[in-house]
Design a protein around this motif. Structure first.
Motif, PDB file in Angstrom:
ATOM      1  N   ARG A 341      11.662  22.321  52.310  1.00  0.00           N
ATOM      2  CA  ARG A 341      12.631  23.385  52.554  1.00  0.00           C
ATOM      3  C   ARG A 341      13.907  22.810  53.174  1.00  0.00           C
ATOM      4  N   THR A 342      13.749  21.773  53.992  1.00  0.00           N
ATOM      5  CA  THR A 342      14.918  21.119  54.573  1.00  0.00           C
ATOM      6  C   THR A 342      15.781  20.507  53.477  1.00  0.00           C
ATOM      7  N   ARG A 343      15.147  19.795  52.531  1.00  0.00           N
ATOM      8  CA  ARG A 343      15.908  19.188  51.430  1.00  0.00           C
ATOM      9  C   ARG A 343      16.566  20.253  50.564  1.00  0.00           C
ATOM     10  N   GLN A 344      15.838  21.317  50.274  1.00  0.00           N
ATOM     11  CA  GLN A 344      16.392  22.380  49.434  1.00  0.00           C
ATOM     12  C   GLN A 344      17.617  23.004  50.091  1.00  0.00           C
ATOM     13  N   LEU A 345      17.520  23.252  51.389  1.00  0.00           N
ATOM     14  CA  LEU A 345      18.648  23.830  52.118  1.00  0.00           C
ATOM     15  C   LEU A 345      19.832  22.880  52.098  1.00  0.00           C
ATOM     16  N   ALA A 346      19.573  21.590  52.318  1.00  0.00           N
ATOM     17  CA  ALA A 346      20.653  20.612  52.331  1.00  0.00           C
ATOM     18  C   ALA A 346      21.359  20.535  50.992  1.00  0.00           C
ATOM     19  N   SER A 347      20.626  20.687  49.904  1.00  0.00           N
ATOM     20  CA  SER A 347      21.209  20.604  48.569  1.00  0.00           C
ATOM     21  C   SER A 347      21.987  21.857  48.197  1.00  0.00           C
ATOM     22  N   GLU A 348      21.484  23.013  48.641  1.00  0.00           N
ATOM     23  CA  GLU A 348      22.048  24.279  48.156  1.00  0.00           C
ATOM     24  C   GLU A 348      23.263  24.764  48.938  1.00  0.00           C
ATOM     25  N   VAL A 349      23.366  24.432  50.218  1.00  0.00           N
ATOM     26  CA  VAL A 349      24.477  24.962  51.017  1.00  0.00           C
ATOM     27  C   VAL A 349      25.501  23.864  51.259  1.00  0.00           C
TER      28      VAL A 349
END
Length: 513
Positions: A341-349
């Motif tokens: 979830r940390t990686r996904q957040l970093a990529s999306e925002v």
């Protein structure tokens, strides 16, 4: 024998009463000034002597103080003041006078009880005296306990203040923004101060986590900051850090993780990771790369080798550093926030929103550990290019156009850079089978900084052997130019991608004359 004179007996009782009153007058200030249980035992012994009782003992919180006969240790604490009549208990050795039958006066305290023995009976006045003594001892022991707790609290508060001062001295709430970058920091200790830290030393931006809490962790953090200051100025950062800290950390049973970035104004970064969660390199298009730990935390094993990874931050790229307080936070069901979830957040925002979105995303999660979030972004308004191209030789024209978006037409290194990246592109597609190639580039003075990534098979073109005619590979004059013009050329395999990082400058033609 003549019968006792009633008048004489009355005088003796009055004298005894007077002695008891004097004793109580002395007892009150002594009881209020108690500093330890041994002094309370002394008061009990004084009272026993006053009423001519050979034996006395004090039990506080289940512990007998001083010498106590074995038979007394098996007696249950009384619920109320009582006299156990002579012969009710077997009072054998080791107490003096064990051959005589003796009564036992037992009086409870809030946190224990006291016992007197050695005479056949206890008069009502004597029982009253000892009951009064027990009340005074209760008050005195409560007051003493209160003073101890207050002193302990004051000591803890002093340690906390000192630890916070030390921790804050090396873990400032704000960091200096390097020129050409945007820097964002969120520091949220789990208590007044934490084990997480961040600081700057010259060009270095440092974040990490010390095991433990309180003053010991704060002291280790201060030691680490001092050691890093020395290590950063040495020729071998890795060995200096290990020599300065490993033995001390190992002896104290502590360890420390570290993510350190040497930040240059032109976008060049040197990144090392010692036992810290993966540092995320977020490209302007949202693609993520990771700088994973290349060594265990300091203090666990001797620091033999640490990889220092070199990357270019092009305009809009960002480096994201976070502590385990983020991904280890758990929701009500015990499910952690997690690295995915940390990686996904970093990529999306956007990098500028990462901290705000991460903190917002933790609502409903219990953050039990310190939380540190740090974002270093290359100024997105600076001139540069990021272009994703298909693995097709027909895209070569687009490659050249993309490079010229970042480089002025009169830049002295434009032509050799164009030749070099063209050759690298052709190699990636023709020999590596790349289906996608991404170009990132910006300029810094006379240099052009290029990052070329492709999804082809692993291949480091720097290792290619020269062929006849000076070529490195078929149609490989571009690689020869890249070698001649590259002031730096680094290769890394990142996940399924080849990454080549080059600093190119026009060759010095005077050296060829």
């Amino acid at each position: 024998m003549d019968a006792p004179d009633p008048f004489t007996e009355l005088l003796d009782q009055v004298a005894d009463l007077s002695d008891q009153l004097v004793f109580l007058q002395r007892l009150i200030p002594q009881a209020l000034a108690l500093t330890d249980e041994a002094q309370a035992t002394g008061l009990v012994q004084q009272a026993a002597a006053l009423i001519s009782t050979p034996g006395a003992a004090l039990n506080v919180r289940g512990e007998w103080l001083g010498d106590t006969p074995g038979w007394l240790r098996g007696v249950r604490p009384p619920d109320h003041p009582a006299v156990l009549p002579a012969g009710a208990l077997y009072t054998g050795a080791p107490f003096v006078g064990a051959w005589r039958l003796t009564a036992v006066l037992a009086v409870p305290l809030e946190q224990g009880w006291l016992a007197l023995w050695g005479k056949r009976d206890f008069l009502a006045g004597e029982r009253e005296l000892i009951s009064t003594l027990a009340q005074l001892l209760d008050a005195a022991l409560r007051a003493m306990q209160g003073r101890r707790e207050a002193a302990r609290y004051e000591l803890q508060e002093r340690d906390r203040r000192q630890a916070r001062a030390v921790w804050r001295a090396v873990t400032p709430e704000a960091l200096r923004t390097p020129p050409g970058y945007h820097l964002h920091l969120h520091s949220q200790p789990a208590s007044d101060f934490g084990g997480d830290f961040q600081f700057q030393e010259a060009e270095w931006l440092v974040a990490g986590d010390v095991s433990g809490k309180g003053l010991p962790a704060a002291i280790i953090t201060a030691m680490f900051a001092s050691a890093f200051t020395v290590a950063a100025r040495s020729s071998s950062l890795n060995s200096t850090l290990g020599e300065a800290l490993h033995d001390h950390l190992e002896r104290s049973g502590a360890f420390c993780t570290l993510a350190a970035m040497q930040v240059r104004p032109d976008g060049q970064l040197r990144v090392l990771n010692i036992g810290h969660p993966p540092v995320l390199l977020r490209r302007a298009d949202g693609r993520l790369e990771e700088v994973r730990a290349s060594a265990p935390p300091l203090g666990t094993f001797p620091l033999l080798h640490v990889d220092v990874e070199r990357v270019w931050l092009h305009p809009g790229d960002a480096l994201l550093v976070y502590s385990d307080g983020l991904f280890e936070a758990e929701d009500a069901a015990g499910v952690p926030f997690g690295l995915d979830r940390t990686r996904q957040l970093a990529s999306e925002v956007a990098p500028t929103s990462f901290i705000r979105q991460a903190v917002s995303g933790l609502r409903g999660f219990e953050v039990a550990d310190d939380l540190t979030l740090l974002v270093l972004q290359r100024d997105p308004a600076a001139r540069g290019v990021q272009r994703r191209l298909p693995g097709d030789l027909q895209a070569l024209a687009t490659l050249s156009e993309a490079l010229r978006e970042a480089v002025p037409p009169d830049h002295p290194a434009l032509m050799p850079t164009e030749l070099a990246i063209t050759e690298l592109f052709v190699n990636a597609v023709r020999h590596g089978g790349a289906r996608e190639v991404t170009l990132r580039a910006h300029t810094s003075g006379a240099d052009i900084l290029v990052t070329l990534m492709d999804d082809g098979s692993p291949f480091d073109p720097r290792s290619a052997a020269p062929q006849e005619g000076g070529e490195l590979r078929e149609h490989g004059y571009g690689l020869l130019i890249a070698q001649r013009c590259a002031r730096e050329w680094h290769y890394a395999r990142k996940a399924q991608f080849n990454r080549q990082t080059l600093r190119l400058r026009a060759p010095d033609l005077s050296a060829l004359i």
